[in-house]
Design a protein around this motif. Structure first.
Motif, PDB file in Angstrom:
ATOM      1  N   PRO A  55      29.982  -2.265 -20.743  1.00  0.00           N
ATOM      2  CA  PRO A  55      31.343  -2.280 -20.759  1.00  0.00           C
ATOM      3  C   PRO A  55      31.742  -3.926 -20.015  1.00  0.00           C
ATOM      4  O   PRO A  55      30.858  -4.562 -19.098  1.00  0.00           O
ATOM      5  CB  PRO A  55      31.606  -1.424 -19.366  1.00  0.00           C
ATOM      6  N   GLU A  56      32.794  -4.338 -20.416  1.00  0.00           N
ATOM      7  CA  GLU A  56      33.209  -5.665 -19.844  1.00  0.00           C
ATOM      8  C   GLU A  56      33.466  -5.728 -18.387  1.00  0.00           C
ATOM      9  O   GLU A  56      33.521  -6.722 -17.777  1.00  0.00           O
ATOM     10  CB  GLU A  56      34.518  -6.247 -20.591  1.00  0.00           C
ATOM     11  N   THR A  57      34.237  -4.486 -17.809  1.00  0.00           N
ATOM     12  CA  THR A  57      34.568  -4.519 -16.669  1.00  0.00           C
ATOM     13  C   THR A  57      33.984  -3.351 -15.820  1.00  0.00           C
ATOM     14  O   THR A  57      33.420  -2.470 -16.495  1.00  0.00           O
ATOM     15  CB  THR A  57      35.834  -4.384 -16.496  1.00  0.00           C
TER      16      THR A  57
ATOM     17  N   TRP B 165      23.054   0.476 -20.579  1.00  0.00           N
ATOM     18  CA  TRP B 165      23.892   0.635 -21.541  1.00  0.00           C
ATOM     19  C   TRP B 165      23.426   0.282 -22.899  1.00  0.00           C
ATOM     20  O   TRP B 165      23.742  -0.765 -23.593  1.00  0.00           O
ATOM     21  CB  TRP B 165      24.944  -0.534 -21.373  1.00  0.00           C
TER      22      TRP B 165
ATOM     23  N   LYS C 279      41.539   2.872 -22.497  1.00  0.00           N
ATOM     24  CA  LYS C 279      40.864   2.243 -21.287  1.00  0.00           C
ATOM     25  C   LYS C 279      41.230   3.103 -19.856  1.00  0.00           C
ATOM     26  O   LYS C 279      40.597   3.266 -18.860  1.00  0.00           O
ATOM     27  CB  LYS C 279      41.453   1.014 -21.130  1.00  0.00           C
TER      28      LYS C 279
ATOM     29  N   ALA D 273      25.865  -9.749 -21.113  1.00  0.00           N
ATOM     30  CA  ALA D 273      27.206  -9.139 -20.820  1.00  0.00           C
ATOM     31  C   ALA D 273      27.880  -8.889 -22.168  1.00  0.00           C
ATOM     32  O   ALA D 273      27.447  -9.565 -23.262  1.00  0.00           O
ATOM     33  CB  ALA D 273      27.874 -10.211 -20.108  1.00  0.00           C
ATOM     34  N   GLY D 274      28.455  -7.861 -22.348  1.00  0.00           N
ATOM     35  CA  GLY D 274      29.349  -7.842 -23.413  1.00  0.00           C
ATOM     36  C   GLY D 274      29.018  -6.954 -24.578  1.00  0.00           C
ATOM     37  O   GLY D 274      27.898  -6.995 -24.866  1.00  0.00           O
ATOM     38  N   ARG D 275      29.647  -5.849 -25.079  1.00  0.00           N
ATOM     39  CA  ARG D 275      29.582  -5.165 -26.244  1.00  0.00           C
ATOM     40  C   ARG D 275      30.130  -5.988 -27.352  1.00  0.00           C
ATOM     41  O   ARG D 275      30.998  -6.863 -27.433  1.00  0.00           O
ATOM     42  CB  ARG D 275      30.208  -3.869 -26.156  1.00  0.00           C
ATOM     43  N   GLU D 276      29.481  -5.564 -28.692  1.00  0.00           N
ATOM     44  CA  GLU D 276      29.897  -6.239 -29.874  1.00  0.00           C
ATOM     45  C   GLU D 276      31.376  -5.746 -30.054  1.00  0.00           C
ATOM     46  O   GLU D 276      31.953  -4.661 -29.396  1.00  0.00           O
ATOM     47  CB  GLU D 276      29.148  -5.924 -30.914  1.00  0.00           C
TER      48      GLU D 276
ATOM     49  N   ASN E 115      23.866  -2.567 -27.744  1.00  0.00           N
ATOM     50  CA  ASN E 115      24.631  -2.585 -26.513  1.00  0.00           C
ATOM     51  C   ASN E 115      25.866  -2.252 -26.519  1.00  0.00           C
ATOM     52  O   ASN E 115      26.702  -2.625 -27.333  1.00  0.00           O
ATOM     53  CB  ASN E 115      24.440  -4.381 -26.148  1.00  0.00           C
ATOM     54  N   TYR E 116      26.217  -1.413 -25.502  1.00  0.00           N
ATOM     55  CA  TYR E 116      27.568  -0.852 -25.364  1.00  0.00           C
ATOM     56  C   TYR E 116      28.159  -1.183 -23.854  1.00  0.00           C
ATOM     57  O   TYR E 116      28.950  -0.624 -23.382  1.00  0.00           O
ATOM     58  CB  TYR E 116      27.991   0.308 -25.730  1.00  0.00           C
TER      59      TYR E 116
ATOM     60  N   ALA F 204      34.219  -2.176 -29.079  1.00  0.00           N
ATOM     61  CA  ALA F 204      35.163  -2.454 -28.063  1.00  0.00           C
ATOM     62  C   ALA F 204      36.070  -1.545 -27.743  1.00  0.00           C
ATOM     63  O   ALA F 204      36.446  -0.424 -28.630  1.00  0.00           O
ATOM     64  CB  ALA F 204      35.890  -3.788 -28.281  1.00  0.00           C
TER      65      ALA F 204
END
Length: 386
Positions: A88-90, A173, A276, A263-266, A85-86, A270
């Motif tokens: 994105p957080e946003t 993702w 960004k 949600a969220g990648r490891e 999983n990649y 990051a």
């Protein structure tokens, strides 16, 4: 993870392999029959026959080997397909509104995923041989193995209308890797296409790169144009680039299945803070050494400084901010004709017609590269009015 003899007896091989894969940092693991027929070869042949691969000559050169996993390795009986999983957080499209900053595709904002996934694949392969024996081969997408159709066969997801893999767990993702083995493993149920009537991914594409659902013309795709294309990006596509300077996430980001994604990648995947939302004016000034330092261990590094700064200059031209001409002007004398040509185009977009005309006259007097001279001539028509 150490597996005891009693555990080996109590669980199936597939259960044990999946557990080991998850313990090594993979997000999902599935199994497919490496010998079963599939239609992916025909679709790929049509893609190449139409020339939609553009400058990616290796797709035609390896067409036969890509046709089926058995063409890669005749002894393969099963495929173990892994995903990381990649997500994105946003929202990866939020940066498109900030035209003075560059947008780098979500997958490329951290370390190169090849370097992260391959050690895990090799670790799983070592465990697999120690536990069950048998020959095997490890693949991450640098090899001519069609991993998305294979992942669909292994139940990880389906190829959506944007041609990327869509997962019920992780949306659009997932990084993919595979292990082919001589072991007979029970295949998972293949995923079924579940896009329904949705066509959001097709509608959002800035360059209309999808001639039809489930078809991609790479020659129009921003990811191809900013990463694979070595020369100047065709003028017709440059305004549509916006401030995308490496890749494009639009068709992935709008997929409705993302709302169901975990949600969220490891942490190791990051995004780096520096990648960004980097300032375009800073990126335009990168020389080769600074480029290599900024993008150390990043997939961006592979395209080289000149191609990357080309992309940055197109983004500066799209910014609509004449003040950013200060970042463009030094590149008009860059050693690279590719960069100089992109700078000429950006100047035509940022300067008023009279100011551009004076600059053009001065630069053409010393410019010897015909391609760059042509950029100055064509850019004259796009110069801003007073």
């Amino acid at each position: 993870m150490t597996t005891s003899t009693s555990e080996l007896k109590a669980k199936t091989r597939e259960e044990l392999i999946r557990e080991e894969a998850l313990s090594l940092g993979f997000s999902v693991c599935g199994f497919a029959d490496a010998r079963a027929p599939w239609p992916a070869a025909g679709r790929l042949a049509q893609f190449v026959e139409a020339g939609r691969q553009g400058e990616m000559a290796w797709m035609a050169e390896t067409l036969e080997r890509r046709g089926h996993p058995a063409a890669m390795w005749a002894d393969a009986r099963s495929a173990i397909v892994l995903g990381v999983n990649y997500g994105p957080e946003t929202d990866p499209m939020a940066g498109l509104a900030h035209r003075e900053r560059g947008v780098i595709s979500a997958y490329a904002q951290g370390d190169d995923y090849h370097d992260l996934i391959k050690p895990r694949l090799k670790a799983l392969a070592r465990w697999l041989q120690a536990s069950f024996g048998g020959e095997l081969k490890v693949f991450v997408d640098t090899a001519p193995l069609m991993e998305k159709p294979l992942a669909e066969r292994a139940g990880l997801g389906w190829q959506g209308k944007h041609t990327n893999l869509v997962s019920r767990q992780f949306g659009s993702w997932l990084f993919l890797g595979s292990i082919l083995t001589v072991l007979d493993l029970t295949p998972d149920e293949a995923a079924t296409e579940s896009c329904g009537s949705c066509h959001a991914c097709l509608d959002v594409c800035p360059t209309s790169a999808f001639p039809a659902p489930f078809q991609l013309d790479a020659r129009r795709c921003i990811s191809y144009l900013t990463i694979e294309l070595k020369g100047p990006i065709p003028a017709e596509f440059r305004p549509a680039l916006g401030n995308r300077i490496y890749g494009c996430d639009d068709c992935l980001a709008v997929c409705p299945w993302n709302k169901f994604a975990q949600a969220g990648r490891e942490a190791r995947l990051a995004a780096r803070e520096a990648l960004k939302a980097p300032a375009l004016e800073d990126l335009a000034g990168l020389d080769d050494a600074a480029f290599r330092a900024l993008f150390a261990k990043s997939p961006v590094k592979r395209i080289g400084r000149d191609r990357f700064v080309r992309n940055v200059l197109y983004a500066l031209g799209n910014s609509g901010d004449p003040a950013l001409m200060a970042a463009v002007e030094p590149r008009l004398g860059d050693p690279s004709p590719l960069v100089r040509g992109a700078a000429a185009w950006a100047a035509g977009r940022l300067l008023a017609a009279a100011a551009f005309g004076r600059l053009r006259e001065a630069r053409l007097a010393a410019e010897t590269d015909e391609a760059v001279r042509a950029e100055w001539t064509s850019a004259a028509g796009s110069a801003a009015q007073p």
